[in-house]
Every structure is written in C-alpha cells, then in structure tokens.
Design a protein around this motif. Structure first.
Motif, short mmCIF file in Angstrom:
data_model
loop_
_atom_site.label_atom_id
_atom_site.label_comp_id
_atom_site.label_asym_id
_atom_site.label_seq_id
_atom_site.Cartn_x
_atom_site.Cartn_y
_atom_site.Cartn_z
N PHE B 11 35.20 13.34 -28.13
CA PHE B 11 36.42 12.63 -27.77
C PHE B 11 36.71 11.56 -28.81
O PHE B 11 35.87 10.75 -29.15
CB PHE B 11 36.27 11.99 -26.39
CG PHE B 11 37.50 11.23 -25.96
CD1 PHE B 11 37.51 9.85 -25.94
CD2 PHE B 11 38.66 11.91 -25.62
CE1 PHE B 11 38.64 9.15 -25.57
CE2 PHE B 11 39.80 11.22 -25.25
CZ PHE B 11 39.79 9.84 -25.22
N THR B 12 37.96 11.55 -29.28
CA THR B 12 38.37 10.58 -30.28
C THR B 12 39.72 10.00 -29.89
O THR B 12 40.31 10.38 -28.88
CB THR B 12 38.49 11.23 -31.67
OG1 THR B 12 39.65 12.08 -31.67
CG2 THR B 12 37.26 12.05 -32.01
N SER B 13 40.21 9.13 -30.74
CA SER B 13 41.53 8.54 -30.49
C SER B 13 42.63 9.59 -30.62
O SER B 13 43.77 9.35 -30.19
CB SER B 13 41.79 7.39 -31.47
OG SER B 13 41.71 7.85 -32.80
N LYS B 36 22.92 -5.26 -34.32
CA LYS B 36 24.04 -4.41 -33.92
C LYS B 36 23.95 -3.06 -34.63
O LYS B 36 23.71 -2.98 -35.84
CB LYS B 36 25.36 -5.09 -34.28
CG LYS B 36 26.59 -4.38 -33.72
CD LYS B 36 27.88 -4.94 -34.30
CE LYS B 36 28.01 -6.42 -34.19
NZ LYS B 36 29.32 -6.90 -34.69
N ILE B 48 39.42 6.30 -39.08
CA ILE B 48 38.38 6.16 -38.06
C ILE B 48 38.97 6.56 -36.72
O ILE B 48 39.92 5.93 -36.24
CB ILE B 48 37.84 4.73 -37.99
CG1 ILE B 48 37.11 4.38 -39.27
CG2 ILE B 48 36.92 4.56 -36.79
CD1 ILE B 48 36.59 2.95 -39.34
N VAL B 49 38.44 7.62 -36.13
CA VAL B 49 38.98 8.12 -34.87
C VAL B 49 38.05 7.85 -33.70
O VAL B 49 38.40 8.06 -32.54
CB VAL B 49 39.28 9.63 -34.97
CG1 VAL B 49 40.42 9.89 -35.93
CG2 VAL B 49 38.03 10.41 -35.38
N LYS B 50 36.84 7.40 -34.00
CA LYS B 50 35.91 7.03 -32.94
C LYS B 50 34.97 5.97 -33.50
O LYS B 50 34.45 6.13 -34.62
CB LYS B 50 35.10 8.23 -32.47
CG LYS B 50 34.23 7.94 -31.24
CD LYS B 50 33.55 9.20 -30.74
CE LYS B 50 32.77 8.95 -29.45
NZ LYS B 50 33.68 8.73 -28.32
N ASP B 51 34.77 4.92 -32.74
CA ASP B 51 33.99 3.79 -33.22
C ASP B 51 33.23 3.19 -32.05
O ASP B 51 33.85 2.73 -31.08
CB ASP B 51 34.92 2.74 -33.85
CG ASP B 51 34.19 1.73 -34.70
OD1 ASP B 51 34.86 0.98 -35.44
OD2 ASP B 51 32.94 1.69 -34.65
N CYS B 52 31.92 3.23 -32.10
CA CYS B 52 31.08 2.70 -31.02
C CYS B 52 30.17 1.60 -31.57
O CYS B 52 29.81 1.63 -32.74
CB CYS B 52 30.19 3.78 -30.42
SG CYS B 52 31.08 5.19 -29.76
N ALA B 53 29.81 0.66 -30.72
CA ALA B 53 28.90 -0.41 -31.13
C ALA B 53 27.89 -0.68 -30.02
O ALA B 53 28.23 -0.65 -28.84
CB ALA B 53 29.66 -1.68 -31.46
N HIS B 54 26.67 -0.89 -30.43
CA HIS B 54 25.60 -1.18 -29.48
C HIS B 54 24.91 -2.45 -29.96
O HIS B 54 24.35 -2.48 -31.05
CB HIS B 54 24.62 -0.02 -29.41
CG HIS B 54 25.31 1.28 -29.19
ND1 HIS B 54 25.77 1.68 -27.96
CD2 HIS B 54 25.68 2.27 -30.06
CE1 HIS B 54 26.37 2.87 -28.08
NE2 HIS B 54 26.33 3.22 -29.34
N VAL B 55 25.00 -3.48 -29.15
CA VAL B 55 24.53 -4.80 -29.55
C VAL B 55 23.30 -5.17 -28.75
O VAL B 55 23.26 -4.99 -27.53
CB VAL B 55 25.63 -5.85 -29.32
CG1 VAL B 55 25.10 -7.25 -29.58
CG2 VAL B 55 26.83 -5.58 -30.22
#
Lengths: 180, 70
Positions: B11-13, B36, B48-55
């Motif tokens: 799944f993307t934008s 991060k 960029i069509v998908k961007d995830c972050a884990h902090v």
C-alpha cells in the motif's frame, strides 16, 4: 568549673562531627534523620493517592485513561503545556485527533526513584502525515485532558505508512517518567 | 482453471502497487536521545510513495524532587 565544662563541650562537639563523618564514610549505621521526599510518596503520587489540593475527587480505584497525541514541529508543546488541545496537532489520513490510548506499567520504586513507563509502543498504522512533526504529548483524558509530559524525537513525515514510538526499559534509570 | 500469478503488492500513497516496481530505502538516525529507523519506497519516477518511521526513546524524563529545609 564552668570554664572547664565549656572547654570540654567545645572539644566534644567537633570530635562528634568527625566521628559521624568517618562512620558514614565507612558505611556504619548512623542513627540520624535525613531530609528527603519519601520514596513511597513519589510512587503514591504516580498512583494518584495524594491530593494536596481540593480539585480532585476520586470515587473509584481504576486507573485514569491516558493518551498520546502527535504535534507539528512548528508547535510549542513543552513544560508550560497544561492541557491537550488540537492546536498544532498533526492531521492526515488515518490519524484520529486526540491520538492513541495507552496504559502505564504499575508505578514502582527502586532505591529512591519512583518510575513508570507506558506498557507498550504507541503506534499509528497506515497514516499519512505530510507536515513535519516531532513531538508526542502524553495526557490524562480522564482528568480533563491534563498534560503529563512532552517527548521529542526529531522531525519527520509519514506517507501511507506506520509510525511507532517504542518506550524505554521500565527501570529506575531509563523509565519514561522517573521521580528522583 | 486459469493459472493465477500472485504479485506482491504494497500500500502506497498511490494505492496498492507491485513491490517490484518500487525501490526500497532505509536509514538510521542515532542520537543520545533518540534512535530512529526510517524505511521508504520510491516509485520509478523517484517519488516517495511510502514512508515509515520507528522511533525508540532510550531514556525518559527525570523529575527531581527537592525538599526545603525548615
């Protein structure tokens, strides 16, 4: 006689001071009062037991509901924040205003430090937050959204993805909230 | 029965897109206060069509209690 008594007292007091410091240095028991905030009080504060004012009336024993909301990097959440508001909160697809609910690990203490940490990560799944954000506000939604703490983590955006905030270890050194 | 070919989608934008059509990237940011991990996908045009972050917050806040003297 009086002069003898005065000089004897004048000699004893410094000796007592030296002896006490020596005994403390070698770890010997010294029976003396020590000024401090009681550790149990710190833990009990986290458990909402003490009401120094008259603004809170508790009828039940359940924990309050706490939430974490994300805020824009252009915002100004910090020590002066008293309550949650939507001002500067992030918005976007998949994100619900007010943030996510979490629970705290039961407050406890080690040494003289009382502490607690959210029991799990704060996570937002499949969101798009196109405007840079860098902070989470933890607040008490049961008690009129009163603010607890603000934590920053560097500016970023999310696109059709997940954002996860993983909590530190829950101990007296690293816990998210520590009363020392 | 016609042969089915499963194409892994993500799944993307821009909706569900074949993973094979995207390029995967990741980066780490390590500071004293924050660790991060960011992972993102670019389409063929470089967007960029998908961007995830884990902090990860390695350490929380310390509230220091001070008791005044009498």
């Amino acid at each position: 006689m009086k002069k003898l008594k005065q000089s004897f007292t004048g000699l004893l007091l410094p000796l007592h001071s030296v002896a006490t410091r020596y005994l403390a240095r070698i770890g010997a028991v010294c029976y003396a009062n020590a000024q401090a905030a009681c550790t149990s009080f710190k833990t009990e504060l986290l458990n909402g037991i003490h009401a120094l004012g008259t603004t809170v009336v508790r009828g039940g024993t359940g924990a309050d509901v706490f939430k974490g909301a994300l805020f824009l990097a252009s915002g100004s959440r910090g020590a002066a924040t008293t309550v949650y508001s939507v001002t500067d909160e992030v918005s976007g697809s998949g994100y619900s205003a007010g943030g996510v609910t979490f629970t705290w690990i039961a407050p406890s203490a080690t040494g003289t430090t009382a502490f607690s940490t959210p029991s799990g990560s704060l996570a937002w799944s499949t969101v798009t937050l196109a405007t840079a954000f860098d902070a989470v506000l933890l607040y008490n939604s049961t008690q009129s959204n009163k603010a607890v703490s603000v934590h920053t983590f560097g500016s970023q955006t999310i696109t059709a993805g997940n954002f996860t905030l993983t909590m530190p270890a829950n101990d007296s050194t690293f816990a998210l909230l520590r009363l020392v | 029965m016609p042969e089915q070919t499963d194409v892994p989608l993500i799944f993307t934008s821009k909706g569900n897109m074949p993973c094979a059509s995207l390029s995967y990237h990741h980066e780490w940011t390590v500071t004293e206060d924050v660790i991060k991990f960011r992972e993102f996908y670019r389409d063929a045009a470089g967007e960029i069509v998908k961007d995830c972050a884990h902090v990860y917050l390695p350490k929380g806040l310390q509230l220091v209690s001070t008791v005044g003297g009498l």
